[in-house]
Write an enzyme that holds these catalytic residues in place. Structure first.
Site, PDB file in Angstrom:
ATOM      1  N   HIS A 138       0.818  -1.210   0.000  1.00  7.60           N
ATOM      2  CA  HIS A 138       0.000   0.000   0.000  1.00  7.60           C
ATOM      3  C   HIS A 138       0.847   1.253   0.000  1.00  7.60           C
ATOM      4  CE1 HIS A 138      -4.038  -1.515   0.333  1.00  7.60           C
ATOM      5  NE2 HIS A 138      -3.788  -2.208   1.431  1.00  7.60           N
ATOM      6  N   CYS A 151      -0.368   2.392  -4.591  1.00  4.44           N
ATOM      7  CA  CYS A 151      -1.254   3.477  -5.008  1.00  4.44           C
ATOM      8  C   CYS A 151      -1.020   4.721  -4.170  1.00  4.44           C
ATOM      9  CB  CYS A 151      -2.704   3.033  -4.903  1.00  4.44           C
ATOM     10  SG  CYS A 151      -3.246   2.668  -3.237  1.00  4.44           S
TER      11      CYS A 151
END
Length: 192
Positions: A117, A176
Site C-alpha cells: 500500500h 497506489c
C-alpha cells in the site's frame, strides 16, 4: 481506524526499461558489476482488517528476485528481501541505509522494489504544492487520530535516494497514492 483502499498496479515493466543492459550467463562470468537489491513486499498488514490485504505483493517481491537474477545477473547473495512482518517502517529505512547505501559505491547497481500500500499524509514542512506527502505504508502502518504513523515518507525516501549518487539505480514503487514518491529527490532522475 481509517481504512486504506486496495489500489496496486504492478510496475515491473518500468524496471525492465530502466535496468542497464541485460546480462547473459556467459557475460556474467566474464565481468560482474556489483549489485545490491532490496525487495519489499507486504500482502497482509498488522492492523488487518482495518488495512486491507494487497494480494500478491509478497509474491511480486519473490518473483522479482528470480527475475533480476536471471535477466540482469544479480547474484542471490546480492539480494535482500523484507517480506510481510519483516517489512516495518524502521526495517525498510534501516535496510535501505545499510544494504543499499553503505553496502555500495558509485558505479554499483542498485535495485529497490516496494510492493504494498501507499497513501498520503498532511505535509508538515511546507514542501508540497498539494499539501500532502506521499508515503509507503509498511506492515506496521497505523492510523492515529489525524494521520498515519509508521510510514516511509517521500521526504525520507528523497534523502535516502540522494545518497545513491553515482550508482546505477532503479527504484520501483508498486503502490497506489504514492505516484510522486521519489520525484524531486536530489540527484535522482526518472525515465518515462
Amino acid at each position: 481506524m481509517k481504512k486504506i483502499s486496495v489500489c496496486v498496479t504492478f510496475s515491473l515493466a518500468l524496471a525492465i526499461l530502466l535496468l542497464p543492459y541485460p546480462v547473459s550467463p556467459r557475460a556474467q562470468s566474464a565481468q560482474h558489476i556489483k549489485g545490491r537489491a532490496l525487495l519489499v513486499g507486504v500482502s497482509q498488514y498488522q492492523q488487518h482488517p482495518a488495512v486491507k490485504p494487497t494480494r500478491g505483493a509478497e509474491d511480486d517481491a519473490k518473483e522479482t528476485a528470480t527475475f533480476i537474477q536471471q535477466q540482469y545477473g544479480f547474484r542471490q547473495d546480492e539480494i535482500h528481501t523484507l517480506i510481510g512482518s519483516q517489512a516495518t517502517a524502521a526495517n525498510i529505512k534501516a535496510e535501505f541505509r545499510r544494504w543499499l547505501i553503505e553496502g555500495t559505491q558509485p558505479g554499483d547497481r542498485v535495485f529497490f522494489l516496494y510492493a504494498g500500500h501507499g497513501s498520503r499524509i498532511k505535509d508538515t514542512n511546507g514542501d508540497e504544492a498539494d499539501s500532502y506527502d506521499e508515503v509507503l505504508a509498511p506492515y506496521d502502518v497505523n492510523w492515529r487520530g489525524d494521520g498515519f504513523v509508521n510510514v516511509v515518507t517521500d521526504d525520507e525516501l528523497g534523502k535516502l535516494i540522494g545518497q545513491l549518487s553515482g550508482r546505477l539505480a532503479v527504484l520501483v514503487f508498486d503502490s497506489c497514492n504514492s505516484g510522486t514518491i521519489s520525484r524531486g529527490s536530489p540527484g535522482a532522475s526518472s525515465k518515462t
